[in-house]
Each structure stands twice: as structure tokens, then as C-alpha cells.
Design a protein around this motif. Structure first.
Motif, PDB file in Angstrom:
ATOM      1  N   MET A   1      85.641  29.649 -24.618  1.00 30.05           N
ATOM      2  CA  MET A   1      84.602  28.651 -24.576  1.00 30.05           C
ATOM      3  C   MET A   1      84.034  28.475 -25.986  1.00 30.05           C
ATOM      4  O   MET A   1      83.905  29.428 -26.731  1.00 30.05           O
ATOM      5  CB  MET A   1      83.517  29.074 -23.597  1.00 30.05           C
ATOM      6  N   THR A   2      83.660  27.248 -26.314  1.00 34.81           N
ATOM      7  CA  THR A   2      83.093  26.960 -27.631  1.00 34.81           C
ATOM      8  C   THR A   2      81.628  26.547 -27.484  1.00 34.81           C
ATOM      9  O   THR A   2      81.152  26.270 -26.382  1.00 34.81           O
ATOM     10  CB  THR A   2      83.868  25.823 -28.321  1.00 34.81           C
ATOM     11  N   LEU A   3      80.934  26.492 -28.615  1.00 39.50           N
ATOM     12  CA  LEU A   3      79.530  26.087 -28.600  1.00 39.50           C
ATOM     13  C   LEU A   3      79.347  24.674 -28.067  1.00 39.50           C
ATOM     14  O   LEU A   3      78.365  24.379 -27.398  1.00 39.50           O
ATOM     15  CB  LEU A   3      78.942  26.175 -30.005  1.00 39.50           C
ATOM     16  N   SER A   4      80.285  23.798 -28.363  1.00 33.46           N
ATOM     17  CA  SER A   4      80.158  22.411 -27.916  1.00 33.46           C
ATOM     18  C   SER A   4      80.247  22.289 -26.397  1.00 33.46           C
ATOM     19  O   SER A   4      79.787  21.303 -25.831  1.00 33.46           O
ATOM     20  CB  SER A   4      81.213  21.538 -28.583  1.00 33.46           C
ATOM     21  N   GLU A   5      80.820  23.270 -25.728  1.00 31.85           N
ATOM     22  CA  GLU A   5      80.933  23.251 -24.270  1.00 31.85           C
ATOM     23  C   GLU A   5      79.701  23.823 -23.573  1.00 31.85           C
ATOM     24  O   GLU A   5      79.517  23.619 -22.378  1.00 31.85           O
ATOM     25  CB  GLU A   5      82.180  24.031 -23.838  1.00 31.85           C
ATOM     26  N   LEU A   6      78.868  24.545 -24.304  1.00 29.85           N
ATOM     27  CA  LEU A   6      77.669  25.136 -23.717  1.00 29.85           C
ATOM     28  C   LEU A   6      76.525  24.126 -23.693  1.00 29.85           C
ATOM     29  O   LEU A   6      76.366  23.348 -24.631  1.00 29.85           O
ATOM     30  CB  LEU A   6      77.224  26.346 -24.540  1.00 29.85           C
ATOM     31  N   PRO A   7      75.724  24.141 -22.644  1.00 31.96           N
ATOM     32  CA  PRO A   7      74.570  23.234 -22.612  1.00 31.96           C
ATOM     33  C   PRO A   7      73.465  23.737 -23.538  1.00 31.96           C
ATOM     34  O   PRO A   7      73.108  24.910 -23.515  1.00 31.96           O
ATOM     35  CB  PRO A   7      74.124  23.282 -21.151  1.00 31.96           C
ATOM     36  N   LYS A   8      72.940  22.845 -24.375  1.00 29.42           N
ATOM     37  CA  LYS A   8      71.835  23.187 -25.279  1.00 29.42           C
ATOM     38  C   LYS A   8      70.524  22.907 -24.556  1.00 29.42           C
ATOM     39  O   LYS A   8      70.394  21.929 -23.846  1.00 29.42           O
ATOM     40  CB  LYS A   8      71.898  22.331 -26.543  1.00 29.42           C
ATOM     41  N   ASP A   9      69.553  23.775 -24.758  1.00 32.02           N
ATOM     42  CA  ASP A   9      68.229  23.512 -24.199  1.00 32.02           C
ATOM     43  C   ASP A   9      67.515  22.433 -24.995  1.00 32.02           C
ATOM     44  O   ASP A   9      66.785  21.634 -24.446  1.00 32.02           O
ATOM     45  CB  ASP A   9      67.397  24.793 -24.171  1.00 32.02           C
ATOM     46  N   SER A  10      67.746  22.429 -26.308  1.00 32.95           N
ATOM     47  CA  SER A  10      67.160  21.393 -27.147  1.00 32.95           C
ATOM     48  C   SER A  10      67.875  21.355 -28.492  1.00 32.95           C
ATOM     49  O   SER A  10      68.441  22.333 -28.943  1.00 32.95           O
ATOM     50  CB  SER A  10      65.662  21.627 -27.353  1.00 32.95           C
ATOM     51  N   THR A  11      67.839  20.177 -29.107  1.00 33.61           N
ATOM     52  CA  THR A  11      68.404  19.953 -30.431  1.00 33.61           C
ATOM     53  C   THR A  11      67.389  19.159 -31.236  1.00 33.61           C
ATOM     54  O   THR A  11      66.842  18.176 -30.748  1.00 33.61           O
ATOM     55  CB  THR A  11      69.733  19.174 -30.350  1.00 33.61           C
ATOM     56  N   PHE A  12      67.137  19.590 -32.470  1.00 32.54           N
ATOM     57  CA  PHE A  12      66.168  18.927 -33.325  1.00 32.54           C
ATOM     58  C   PHE A  12      66.813  18.581 -34.660  1.00 32.54           C
ATOM     59  O   PHE A  12      67.555  19.371 -35.214  1.00 32.54           O
ATOM     60  CB  PHE A  12      64.954  19.830 -33.592  1.00 32.54           C
TER      61      PHE A  12
ATOM     62  N   GLU B   1      82.501  32.262 -33.788  1.00 32.25           N
ATOM     63  CA  GLU B   1      81.957  31.444 -32.703  1.00 32.25           C
ATOM     64  C   GLU B   1      82.012  32.161 -31.355  1.00 32.25           C
ATOM     65  O   GLU B   1      81.073  32.058 -30.555  1.00 32.25           O
ATOM     66  CB  GLU B   1      82.716  30.120 -32.632  1.00 32.25           C
ATOM     67  N   ASP B   2      83.060  32.912 -31.089  1.00 32.57           N
ATOM     68  CA  ASP B   2      83.178  33.620 -29.807  1.00 32.57           C
ATOM     69  C   ASP B   2      82.056  34.621 -29.598  1.00 32.57           C
ATOM     70  O   ASP B   2      81.526  34.763 -28.491  1.00 32.57           O
ATOM     71  CB  ASP B   2      84.534  34.334 -29.717  1.00 32.57           C
ATOM     72  N   ASN B   3      81.671  35.325 -30.660  1.00 35.33           N
ATOM     73  CA  ASN B   3      80.588  36.301 -30.546  1.00 35.33           C
ATOM     74  C   ASN B   3      79.238  35.620 -30.341  1.00 35.33           C
ATOM     75  O   ASN B   3      78.392  36.124 -29.605  1.00 35.33           O
ATOM     76  CB  ASN B   3      80.543  37.198 -31.782  1.00 35.33           C
ATOM     77  N   VAL B   4      79.023  34.489 -30.985  1.00 37.98           N
ATOM     78  CA  VAL B   4      77.780  33.747 -30.797  1.00 37.98           C
ATOM     79  C   VAL B   4      77.705  33.219 -29.361  1.00 37.98           C
ATOM     80  O   VAL B   4      76.661  33.288 -28.713  1.00 37.98           O
ATOM     81  CB  VAL B   4      77.655  32.610 -31.831  1.00 37.98           C
ATOM     82  N   VAL B   5      78.819  32.716 -28.845  1.00 36.52           N
ATOM     83  CA  VAL B   5      78.872  32.245 -27.457  1.00 36.52           C
ATOM     84  C   VAL B   5      78.560  33.396 -26.499  1.00 36.52           C
ATOM     85  O   VAL B   5      77.832  33.217 -25.521  1.00 36.52           O
ATOM     86  CB  VAL B   5      80.244  31.601 -27.152  1.00 36.52           C
ATOM     87  N   ALA B   6      79.073  34.581 -26.791  1.00 34.81           N
ATOM     88  CA  ALA B   6      78.798  35.741 -25.937  1.00 34.81           C
ATOM     89  C   ALA B   6      77.310  36.080 -25.920  1.00 34.81           C
ATOM     90  O   ALA B   6      76.761  36.429 -24.867  1.00 34.81           O
ATOM     91  CB  ALA B   6      79.612  36.939 -26.415  1.00 34.81           C
ATOM     92  N   LEU B   7      76.647  35.966 -27.068  1.00 37.07           N
ATOM     93  CA  LEU B   7      75.197  36.203 -27.117  1.00 37.07           C
ATOM     94  C   LEU B   7      74.443  35.184 -26.273  1.00 37.07           C
ATOM     95  O   LEU B   7      73.485  35.520 -25.574  1.00 37.07           O
ATOM     96  CB  LEU B   7      74.697  36.148 -28.561  1.00 37.07           C
ATOM     97  N   ILE B   8      74.877  33.925 -26.340  1.00 39.80           N
ATOM     98  CA  ILE B   8      74.220  32.868 -25.557  1.00 39.80           C
ATOM     99  C   ILE B   8      74.432  33.099 -24.068  1.00 39.80           C
ATOM    100  O   ILE B   8      73.508  32.971 -23.271  1.00 39.80           O
ATOM    101  CB  ILE B   8      74.728  31.486 -26.000  1.00 39.80           C
TER     102      ILE B   8
END
Length: 102
Positions: free
Chosen positions: A1-12, A62-69
Motif C-alpha cells: 500500500m502507498t500513501l496515495s491509497e490511504l485516506p488523509k484526514d486533512s491536507t493544507f 514509504e512502507d514504514n511510514v504507511v505502517a506507522l499510519i
């Protein structure tokens, strides 16, 4: 899974003179990362408790950041070239208030 596939709570989209250090001190995220631009695969962890550079900045892929999310950690990612801040696992309105204050 990539960051672009995860739902963001907010973007500024931030202004050029946005005080990121002050913002991180107010927001107190579990993890905060910066990267040069969208699509980069290396994320550098920033110190979220002060403006002092970490002794050993941790670079994650990116994989490790996705795991944290996915682990429900409060994660902020700052894209330097786009001046964009993506927020995961946070309250959208609470984060908006903190962005406006900085």
C-alpha cells in the motif's frame, strides 16, 4: 500500500513563511516527516519537540511510514516543494485551528 491509497484526514497548503517549528510544538504529533516533493520515497523524521536537529535523523521509506499510519499514530508529512502538509489520524478541525494560529 502507498500513501496515495490511504485516506488523509486533512491536507493544507501552507504559505511560504509558515512557522513549522511553532506548529509542531503546538500540534504535538506522534511522528512528523518532511520530504522534498510528492512521489519521493524517502521521508526524514523531524524533531517534534524543538527546533534542534536530531542527532541521527531517521530516514524511513514509504512502507514504514504507511505502517506507522496504519498503527493509528498521529502522523504529519510536510512536502517542501509543494508547501503542503498531509495529516493522518488527527481531528480535521482541531488541526485546522492549529494551522491558522501559526
Amino acid at each position: 500500500m502507498t500513501l496515495s491509497e490511504l485516506p488523509k484526514d486533512s491536507t493544507f497548503t501552507l504559505r511560504r513563511d509558515f512557522n513549522m517549528t511553532k506548529f509542531l510544538l503546538i500540534a504535538k504529533p506522534d511522528e512528523a516527516f518532511k520530504t522534498a516533493r510528492d512521489g519521493d520515497s524517502t521521508f526524514v523524521r523531524t524533531n517534534t519537540s524543538s527546533n534542534i536537529k536530531l542527532k541521527d535523523n531517521i530516514e524511513l521509506d514509504e512502507d514504514n511510514v504507511v505502517a506507522l499510519i496504519k498503527a493509528k499514530r498521529k502522523v504529519l508529512i510536510y512536502y517542501e516543494m509543494e508547501k503542503r502538509l498531509d495529516c493522518y489520524n488527527v481531528d480535521e478541525f482541531e488541526m485546522l485551528d492549529k494551522v491558522v494560529r501559526c
